[in-house]
Motif scaffolding. Structure first.
Motif, PDB file in Angstrom:
ATOM      1  N   GLY A 285       3.588  -1.517 -10.977  1.00 30.54           N
ATOM      2  CA  GLY A 285       3.750  -0.304 -11.363  1.00 30.54           C
ATOM      3  C   GLY A 285       4.638   1.064 -11.538  1.00 30.54           C
ATOM      4  N   LEU A 286       5.525   0.672 -10.341  1.00 25.34           N
ATOM      5  CA  LEU A 286       6.372   1.299  -9.962  1.00 25.34           C
ATOM      6  C   LEU A 286       7.460   1.241 -11.647  1.00 25.34           C
ATOM      7  CD1 LEU A 286       7.268   1.628  -6.696  1.00 25.34           C
ATOM      8  CD2 LEU A 286       6.074   2.984  -7.604  1.00 25.34           C
ATOM      9  N   VAL A 287       7.761   0.103 -11.531  1.00 26.05           N
ATOM     10  CA  VAL A 287       8.551  -0.074 -13.149  1.00 26.05           C
ATOM     11  C   VAL A 287       7.660   0.292 -14.340  1.00 26.05           C
ATOM     12  CG1 VAL A 287       9.619  -2.276 -14.246  1.00 26.05           C
ATOM     13  CG2 VAL A 287       9.629  -2.409 -11.786  1.00 26.05           C
ATOM     14  N   ARG A 288       6.812   0.086 -14.804  1.00 29.29           N
ATOM     15  CA  ARG A 288       6.263   0.540 -15.413  1.00 29.29           C
ATOM     16  C   ARG A 288       6.076   1.760 -15.536  1.00 29.29           C
ATOM     17  NH1 ARG A 288      -0.296  -0.428 -15.445  1.00 29.29           N
ATOM     18  NH2 ARG A 288      -0.243   1.555 -14.150  1.00 29.29           N
ATOM     19  N   LYS A 289       5.914   2.380 -14.343  1.00 31.75           N
ATOM     20  CA  LYS A 289       6.597   4.389 -14.890  1.00 31.75           C
ATOM     21  C   LYS A 289       7.817   4.703 -15.879  1.00 31.75           C
ATOM     22  CE  LYS A 289       6.052   8.721 -12.418  1.00 31.75           C
ATOM     23  NZ  LYS A 289       5.685   9.176 -11.433  1.00 31.75           N
ATOM     24  N   GLN A 290       9.311   3.784 -14.557  1.00 28.49           N
ATOM     25  CA  GLN A 290      10.021   3.910 -14.827  1.00 28.49           C
ATOM     26  C   GLN A 290      10.327   3.849 -17.105  1.00 28.49           C
ATOM     27  OE1 GLN A 290      12.601   5.679 -13.426  1.00 28.49           O
ATOM     28  NE2 GLN A 290      10.605   6.209 -12.351  1.00 28.49           N
ATOM     29  N   LEU A 291       9.797   3.198 -17.608  1.00 30.04           N
ATOM     30  CA  LEU A 291      10.215   1.809 -18.335  1.00 30.04           C
ATOM     31  C   LEU A 291       9.416   2.494 -19.390  1.00 30.04           C
ATOM     32  CD1 LEU A 291      10.239  -2.389 -17.894  1.00 30.04           C
ATOM     33  CD2 LEU A 291      12.115  -0.341 -18.169  1.00 30.04           C
ATOM     34  N   LEU A 292       7.530   2.842 -19.246  1.00 27.41           N
ATOM     35  CA  LEU A 292       6.782   3.199 -19.934  1.00 27.41           C
ATOM     36  C   LEU A 292       5.924   4.429 -20.067  1.00 27.41           C
ATOM     37  CD1 LEU A 292       4.772   0.053 -20.389  1.00 27.41           C
ATOM     38  CD2 LEU A 292       6.772   0.678 -21.791  1.00 27.41           C
ATOM     39  N   GLY A 293       6.155   5.293 -18.489  1.00 28.71           N
ATOM     40  CA  GLY A 293       6.115   6.260 -18.494  1.00 28.71           C
ATOM     41  C   GLY A 293       4.659   6.247 -17.894  1.00 28.71           C
ATOM     42  N   ILE A 294       4.559   5.248 -17.877  1.00 26.66           N
ATOM     43  CA  ILE A 294       2.555   4.920 -17.418  1.00 26.66           C
ATOM     44  C   ILE A 294       2.251   5.766 -15.667  1.00 26.66           C
ATOM     45  CG2 ILE A 294       0.650   3.859 -17.627  1.00 26.66           C
ATOM     46  CD1 ILE A 294       2.373   2.556 -20.242  1.00 26.66           C
ATOM     47  N   PRO A 295       1.861   6.279 -15.077  1.00 25.18           N
ATOM     48  CA  PRO A 295       1.672   6.266 -13.898  1.00 25.18           C
ATOM     49  C   PRO A 295       0.827   5.394 -12.847  1.00 25.18           C
ATOM     50  CG  PRO A 295       0.541   7.756 -14.960  1.00 25.18           C
ATOM     51  CD  PRO A 295       1.096   7.327 -16.079  1.00 25.18           C
ATOM     52  N   PRO A 296       1.293   5.161 -11.896  1.00 30.98           N
ATOM     53  CA  PRO A 296       0.855   3.943 -11.116  1.00 30.98           C
ATOM     54  C   PRO A 296      -0.498   4.388 -10.817  1.00 30.98           C
ATOM     55  CG  PRO A 296       2.351   5.033 -10.079  1.00 30.98           C
ATOM     56  CD  PRO A 296       2.594   5.621 -11.519  1.00 30.98           C
ATOM     57  N   ALA A 297      -1.747   3.106 -10.445  1.00 29.68           N
ATOM     58  CA  ALA A 297      -2.773   3.465 -10.122  1.00 29.68           C
ATOM     59  C   ALA A 297      -3.338   4.409  -9.388  1.00 29.68           C
ATOM     60  CB  ALA A 297      -3.467   2.348  -9.679  1.00 29.68           C
ATOM     61  N   ASP A 298      -3.660   4.976  -9.762  1.00 29.16           N
ATOM     62  CA  ASP A 298      -4.052   6.188  -7.850  1.00 29.16           C
ATOM     63  C   ASP A 298      -5.094   5.642  -7.295  1.00 29.16           C
ATOM     64  OD1 ASP A 298      -4.605   8.099  -6.705  1.00 29.16           O
ATOM     65  OD2 ASP A 298      -5.197   9.890  -7.716  1.00 29.16           O
ATOM     66  N   TYR A 299      -5.265   4.940  -6.371  1.00 28.92           N
ATOM     67  CA  TYR A 299      -5.980   4.309  -5.184  1.00 28.92           C
ATOM     68  C   TYR A 299      -6.718   5.752  -4.089  1.00 28.92           C
ATOM     69  CZ  TYR A 299      -3.579  -0.034  -7.154  1.00 28.92           C
ATOM     70  OH  TYR A 299      -2.999  -0.702  -7.635  1.00 28.92           O
ATOM     71  N   GLY A 300      -6.410   6.586  -4.169  1.00 28.99           N
ATOM     72  CA  GLY A 300      -7.030   7.613  -3.381  1.00 28.99           C
ATOM     73  C   GLY A 300      -8.596   7.128  -4.357  1.00 28.99           C
ATOM     74  N   LEU A 301      -8.358   7.662  -5.893  1.00 29.88           N
ATOM     75  CA  LEU A 301      -9.551   7.908  -6.317  1.00 29.88           C
ATOM     76  C   LEU A 301     -10.340   6.553  -6.100  1.00 29.88           C
ATOM     77  CD1 LEU A 301      -8.875   8.705  -9.708  1.00 29.88           C
ATOM     78  CD2 LEU A 301      -9.426   9.747  -8.170  1.00 29.88           C
ATOM     79  N   VAL A 302      -9.853   4.775  -5.696  1.00 30.52           N
ATOM     80  CA  VAL A 302     -10.400   4.097  -5.171  1.00 30.52           C
ATOM     81  C   VAL A 302     -11.512   4.042  -4.333  1.00 30.52           C
ATOM     82  CG1 VAL A 302     -10.611   2.123  -4.826  1.00 30.52           C
ATOM     83  CG2 VAL A 302      -9.264   2.766  -7.052  1.00 30.52           C
ATOM     84  N   GLY A 303     -10.481   5.045  -3.545  1.00 28.40           N
ATOM     85  CA  GLY A 303     -11.162   5.115  -1.758  1.00 28.40           C
ATOM     86  C   GLY A 303     -11.951   6.468  -1.825  1.00 28.40           C
ATOM     87  N   ARG A 304     -12.096   7.239  -2.818  1.00 31.70           N
ATOM     88  CA  ARG A 304     -13.410   8.265  -2.947  1.00 31.70           C
ATOM     89  C   ARG A 304     -14.326   7.671  -3.637  1.00 31.70           C
ATOM     90  NH1 ARG A 304     -11.282  13.239  -7.107  1.00 31.70           N
ATOM     91  NH2 ARG A 304     -10.101  12.990  -4.753  1.00 31.70           N
ATOM     92  N   TRP A 305     -14.364   6.476  -5.079  1.00 30.99           N
ATOM     93  CA  TRP A 305     -15.390   6.413  -4.891  1.00 30.99           C
ATOM     94  C   TRP A 305     -15.857   5.130  -4.238  1.00 30.99           C
ATOM     95  CZ3 TRP A 305     -15.014   0.477  -7.044  1.00 30.99           C
ATOM     96  CH2 TRP A 305     -16.373  -0.077  -7.621  1.00 30.99           C
ATOM     97  N   LEU A 306     -14.853   4.137  -3.096  1.00 35.62           N
ATOM     98  CA  LEU A 306     -15.587   3.484  -2.440  1.00 35.62           C
ATOM     99  C   LEU A 306     -16.181   4.775  -0.886  1.00 35.62           C
ATOM    100  CD1 LEU A 306     -12.826   1.277  -1.197  1.00 35.62           C
ATOM    101  CD2 LEU A 306     -15.401   0.363  -2.662  1.00 35.62           C
ATOM    102  N   GLY A 307     -15.849   5.848  -0.486  1.00 34.50           N
ATOM    103  CA  GLY A 307     -16.010   6.438   0.942  1.00 34.50           C
ATOM    104  C   GLY A 307     -17.216   7.199   0.154  1.00 34.50           C
ATOM    105  N   HIS A 308     -17.385   7.624  -1.885  1.00 33.20           N
ATOM    106  CA  HIS A 308     -19.113   7.788  -2.163  1.00 33.20           C
ATOM    107  C   HIS A 308     -20.664   6.189  -2.093  1.00 33.20           C
ATOM    108  CE1 HIS A 308     -18.513  11.665  -3.555  1.00 33.20           C
ATOM    109  NE2 HIS A 308     -17.227  11.541  -3.768  1.00 33.20           N
ATOM    110  N   MET A 309     -19.774   5.581  -1.464  1.00 32.99           N
ATOM    111  CA  MET A 309     -20.425   4.800  -1.446  1.00 32.99           C
ATOM    112  C   MET A 309     -21.726   4.572  -0.260  1.00 32.99           C
ATOM    113  SD  MET A 309     -18.869   1.328  -2.967  1.00 32.99           S
ATOM    114  CE  MET A 309     -18.396   0.982  -4.881  1.00 32.99           C
TER     115      MET A 309
END
Length: 163
Positions: free
Chosen positions: A22-46
């Protein structure tokens, strides 16, 4: 070291490789890594019985969502490694081969495609994102990196153990 702990270490290592990609992809392609905070938000709402969101980024934050998301990310990586060992047998730990690990990594893309993305508002296999095919390809590549990480982590663990 018993097989259970070996699989746990391999799962952590493979998840680290995935995050490294994910970090390499950001440097090479400018694609940000996954935001696992949003996964935590999703799980927290469960906890309140909410399993699906129109757009998880617009949902109210939950306490410690980043910690929850990152913890879940690594726990899932460990569970996937344990399942690989359950499927291939403990012998794979002692003599890891690339094909089962890479194939399993690719199979694990079903989790985000069928559970996480729909639950977080992105639709099945990212169908509700602006560029679904690009998102699918990135998920496939990322999970392939996880599969390579399973194999590489098993090799490194065996080298450290002197197997």
């Amino acid at each position: 070291m018993n097989d259970l702990w070996s699989a746990v270490i391999i799962g952590i290592g493979a998840t680290l490789v995935m995050d490294g990609w994910g970090l390499v992809r950001k440097q090479l392609l400018g694609i940000p890594p996954a935001d696992y905070g949003l996964v935590g938000r999703w799980l927290g709402h469960m906890k309140q019985g909410r399993f699906r969101h129109e757009r998880i980024a617009a949902a109210s934050p939950v306490p410690a969502e980043r910690l929850l998301g990152w913890g879940a990310h690594y726990l899932i990586g460990v569970v996937f490694a344990l399942l690989l060992v359950a499927i291939c047998g403990a012998e794979w730990l002692r003599q890891p081969t690339l094909l089962p690990a890479l194939a399993w990594g690719i199979v694990t893309v079903a989790a985000p495609f069928l559970l996480m993305q729909p639950g977080m508002g992105a639709g099945i296999a990212a169908s509700r994102t602006p560029r679904p095919n690009a998102a699918r390809l990135q998920s496939l590549i990322t999970h392939s990196a996880f599969g390579l990480g399973l194999y590489g982590s098993a090799l490194v663990l065996n080298a450290v153990k002197g197997v």
